[in-house]
Design a protein around this motif. Structure first.
Motif, mmCIF file in Angstrom:
data_model
loop_
_atom_site.group_PDB
_atom_site.id
_atom_site.type_symbol
_atom_site.label_atom_id
_atom_site.label_comp_id
_atom_site.label_asym_id
_atom_site.label_seq_id
_atom_site.Cartn_x
_atom_site.Cartn_y
_atom_site.Cartn_z
ATOM 1 N N UNK B 494 0.854 -1.196 0.000
ATOM 2 C CA UNK B 494 0.000 0.000 0.000
ATOM 3 C C UNK B 494 0.881 1.235 0.000
ATOM 4 N N UNK B 495 0.659 2.074 -1.001
ATOM 5 C CA UNK B 495 1.397 3.330 -1.160
ATOM 6 C C UNK B 495 0.470 4.487 -0.850
ATOM 7 N N UNK B 496 1.023 5.499 -0.171
ATOM 8 C CA UNK B 496 0.205 6.670 0.143
ATOM 9 C C UNK B 496 0.927 7.932 -0.320
ATOM 10 N N UNK B 497 0.097 8.955 -0.516
ATOM 11 C CA UNK B 497 0.631 10.237 -0.942
ATOM 12 C C UNK B 497 -0.327 11.308 -0.484
ATOM 13 N N UNK B 498 0.215 12.463 -0.068
ATOM 14 C CA UNK B 498 -0.657 13.554 0.351
ATOM 15 C C UNK B 498 -1.483 14.023 -0.835
ATOM 16 N N UNK B 499 -2.749 14.280 -0.550
ATOM 17 C CA UNK B 499 -3.624 14.770 -1.617
ATOM 18 C C UNK B 499 -3.602 16.287 -1.610
ATOM 19 N N UNK B 500 -3.542 16.913 -2.743
ATOM 20 C CA UNK B 500 -3.516 18.364 -2.840
ATOM 21 C C UNK B 500 -2.197 18.927 -2.342
ATOM 22 N N UNK B 501 -2.119 20.224 -2.307
ATOM 23 C CA UNK B 501 -0.888 20.855 -1.828
ATOM 24 C C UNK B 501 -1.066 21.407 -0.436
ATOM 25 N N UNK B 502 -2.267 21.400 0.108
ATOM 26 C CA UNK B 502 -2.507 21.778 1.493
ATOM 27 C C UNK B 502 -2.020 23.172 1.813
ATOM 28 N N UNK B 503 -1.327 23.289 2.942
ATOM 29 C CA UNK B 503 -0.906 24.589 3.409
ATOM 30 C C UNK B 503 0.467 24.982 2.913
ATOM 31 N N UNK B 504 1.012 24.238 2.009
ATOM 32 C CA UNK B 504 2.372 24.500 1.589
ATOM 33 C C UNK B 504 2.395 24.778 0.097
#
Lengths: 208, 562
Positions: B494-504
């Motif tokens: 299982x691979x994960x990645x932050x969705x969107x660019x958020x606060x950065x």
């Protein structure tokens, strides 16, 4: 909410203010109620009619037998109408989960009906507020979802509910939510050079 | 709608029929008694007594036989006369039941109609009640079950409860929670030795702290002086109880740690232990989960300041009550299942299981829809490029495992997965064993699941591979596996990645399909990452998922359930 012209103007002004700082197109929809709660209304009416029937059966005062059915029928009808018209009577019998689910379902329908997806960059964002459920739903299009984590929108809805528990009026909470949305979307989705107004800014209100 | 219409018609008909019977109306009309049979028993006695005056019972109320009771239609056959069966007997019985049995059938019809009308809502409520009861049943300890493997198996309804928890808390993210509990476990163990509880006050309940303090002072003498080298082997969600005023999550930890004991007047000594414990994390309902950065900072859960708690449980900076799970997860209970000296690895227990390799891939039921949604949100994502990335990572990890080189693993694993692998590398080293994986060939890579939560998108793939898998012991050579015959196996990664660019916003959009393993994805410098996953050049935490896909979980095919 429909009759509050002042609130409608404030919403429109807030949307214009936000859209000047971002390419996101906001669509605000206000509803009196989402879905129907007829089963709750009928259940309460049946329960009240049963109570009246029990009173008539065990009451020492005699009632002519020909009046029985009309009394029960009238009780049922009046009770159903009263429960349907008075939200404060109906709300305690509607679970929070059910109300949220119905508002979310209506939001999906409004997303299609209001053509929120009809923007060039898929940057539409539907804001739906329902008076009876006192719930707010934010539904971003994929262009917004791609750029902004859903956690930010969840947080706005959470703060809306926390403010509700604190007794803040609904109109004030809705406007605060719009400002919070503007703060979230303006950074990741800045306005384009032309920044056309692709979706109308005026809020829509529905009675049913 | 049809069901409700039928129920309403049945109910109305039943009421109409019930009310239309004269007897019922008479009762409702003011308490008139039922009309009795037209002839009283006394009259029948008088008519029959003449036939019995010669003896027996004269005038007795117990004369039976022969006499008929009135003209109401009740006829008892007797006295030597045989009458033909009444063809309408069944109808009469039914009619009798209908006329006089309404206290029985009317509520039955009423209840059935209500049930049919609101079947869906009633079934949902019954299901919720059932799950509420089951969730509150105590989980029997492994000792009672006599099955330690049962400890690590999650309850079958965990997926449902996780969904239920997400409905209450849409920001709940399993990877974020696992990172948080790893951190709390490690810090709490260290605090147990140092007896410095202030920084952890919002995260560990007073009751647990008192129990640990009592355990560290056997017979009232302070013996435990430090807890060091805490390495978590695994942390599994064992159970979730999202109902009521508090939500609770049970997490099963397996960990290595060293306890240093220094009783007064005695020589200090170090105990190397393997512990297996279930920690219950508790939080008030209606609380929204924090961001990954906030969750792994262990600051005040309200204002984010360094933790300073007054005796009344409020933060000195924001005055909010921060204890007892009011604003965030707190350890409310610790149950210890195993606490033993660390054992060497049994080489016979090594070797990947081949069971399950031939089984069909467990595909998520909503895979197609989720994949379309993911592709629409990420038009730059390329599945072939992602497969290449997975293959490169797989080969890199097998090589790093063989060489016992954790630095090569670190760039593409999350914190908690890296802890697990580091745990096993160290166990191998301490057991003087080396597990070699050579001639690794990757076969098919199949997408099994696409999901996303408030912070992460995740892709689960099934990797089919084969390799020469054998174990060497220092000084004695081959102890398990084979150097000649490759082992075929499959695993779910299982691979994960932050969705969107958020606060950065200054951070570039995450790599759509892969991550470079040779250079830092943030600054581009040659890869140099420490145990915390931070680049040695730019200081960015490259294993946060913001810069590309990171490996979050590896599950064997026989254990993966979707």
């Amino acid at each position: 909410m429909r009759n509050d012209a002042q609130f409608a103007k404030e919403v429109e002004a807030a949307i214009e203010r936000i859209e000047a700082l971002t390419c996101v197109e906001l669509v605000f929809v206000g509803r009196r109620q989402c879905g129907n709660y007829r089963d709750v209304e009928l259940s309460l009416a049946i329960a009240l009619t049963a109570v009246v029937l029990a009173v008539l059966v065990y009451c020492p005062v005699e009632l002519h037998q020909d009046l029985l059915l009309p009394v029960l029928a009238m009780t049922f009808t009046l009770a159903a109408l009263a429960v349907a018209r008075v939200p404060a009577v109906r709300r305690p019998f509607c679970s929070t989960a059910r109300m949220r689910l119905q508002v979310e379902r209506e939001a999906r329908l409004h997303f299609a009906d209001e053509s929120v997806a009809a923007t060039s960059g898929r940057t539409g964002l539907l804001v739906l507020y329902s008076t009876f459920e006192d719930e707010l739903v934010l539904m971003p299009d994929i262009g917004v979802a791609r750029a902004i984590e859903s956690s930010h929108f969840h947080r706005i809805v959470h703060e809306f509910r926390v403010a509700r528990a604190s007794g803040v009026p609904a109109t004030q909470r809705a406007l605060a939510a719009l400002d919070a949305i503007g703060a979230v979307v303006s950074g990741p989705l800045p306005p384009s050079a032309a920044n056309p107004d692709e979706l109308p800014n005026r809020p829509r209100f529905y009675d049913s | 709608m049809t069901r409700r219409v039928i129920a309403a018609v049945a109910l109305a008909l039943a009421l109409f029929l019930a009310l239309s019977t004269g007897d019922l109306q008479a009762r409702l009309g003011g308490g008139q008694s039922y009309s009795r049979p037209s002839s009283s028993p006394s009259r029948s006695y008088s008519s029959s007594s003449s036939s019995r005056s010669g003896g027996g019972w004269s005038g007795s109320s117990r004369s039976y036989g022969g006499g008929s009771y009135g003209g109401s239609g009740y006829r008892y056959s007797g006295g030597g006369s045989s009458e033909p069966l009444d063809p309408l007997a069944l109808f009469r019985i039914l009619w009798w039941i209908f006329r006089y049995g309404w206290p029985l059938w009317l509520p039955l019809v009423f209840g059935t109609s209500i049930y049919l009308a609101f079947k869906t809502q009633i079934d949902d409520t019954v299901g919720d009640v059932r799950r509420w009861v089951l969730a509150r049943l105590p989980t029997p300890p492994a000792a009672l079950l006599n099955d330690s493997a049962a400890l690590s198996r999650p309850r079958p309804d965990l997926a449902f409860k996780l969904e239920r928890l997400r409905k209450m808390d849409p920001n709940f993210s399993e990877p974020v929670f696992l990172d948080f509990v790893h951190l709390v476990f490690a810090r709490a163990q260290a605090a147990r030795g140092a007896r410095e509880w202030a920084p952890l006050a919002p995260y560990v309940s007073r009751r647990v702290i008192e129990a640990w303090e009592a355990a560290s002072r056997p017979h009232g003498i302070q013996a435990l002086s430090a807890v060091e080298a805490v390495v978590i082997g695994s942390a599994h969600l064992r159970d979730i109880r999202p109902f009521g005023h508090h939500a609770e999550i049970d997490v099963l930890f397996e960990a290595n740690l060293d306890e240093r004991h220094a009783p007064p007047g005695c020589t200090s000594y170090v105990e190397s232990l393997f512990v297996e414990e279930t920690w219950t994390f508790r939080r008030a309902s209606g609380v929204l989960s924090r961001t990954p950065e906030e969750a792994t900072s262990l600051t005040c859960p309200s204002c984010g300041s360094p933790v300073e708690v007054r005796p009344n449980g409020t933060c000195t900076f924001c005055d909010q009550p921060v204890l007892d799970g009011k604003l965030g997860w707190t350890v409310s209970t610790v149950r210890s299942w195993r606490r033993q000296r660390r054992e060497l690895i049994d080489p016979q227990s090594l070797g990947g299981a081949e069971a399950g390799t031939r089984a069909a891939t467990v595909l998520a039921p909503d895979l197609a829809a989720r994949r379309r949604d993911f592709q629409a949100r990420h038009p730059g994502f390329s599945w072939p490029e992602f497969q290449t990335h997975v293959q490169t990572a797989f080969l890199t990890l097998q090589r790093a495992w063989s060489e016992r080189n954790w630095e090569a693993i670190r760039p593409f694993e999350t914190d908690h997965l890296f802890q697990t692998h580091r745990f096993w590398i160290e166990r191998y080293i301490s057991s003087a064993l080396t597990n070699r994986c050579e001639d690794v060939k990757v076969g098919k890579i199949e997408l099994a699941k696409v999901s996303s939560d408030a912070y992460y998108d995740s892709l689960t793939v099934r990797i089919f591979a084969s390799m020469l898998d054998y174990t060497l012991e220092s000084g004695s050579g081959l102890v398990a596996g084979s150097k000649d015959h490759p082992r075929e196996f499959s695993e779910y990664w299982t691979w994960i990645r932050r969705s969107g660019t958020g606060d950065f916003p200054e951070v570039s959009r995450p790599a759509e399909s892969g991550t470079s393993f040779t250079s830092c994805p943030s600054c581009g410098a040659p890869m140099k990452v420490d145990q915390a996953g931070v680049c040695g050049h730019c200081g960015s935490k490259i294993t946060s998922g913001r810069f590309g896909w990171v490996l979050s979980a590896i599950e064997q095919d026989e254990a993966y359930s979707g």
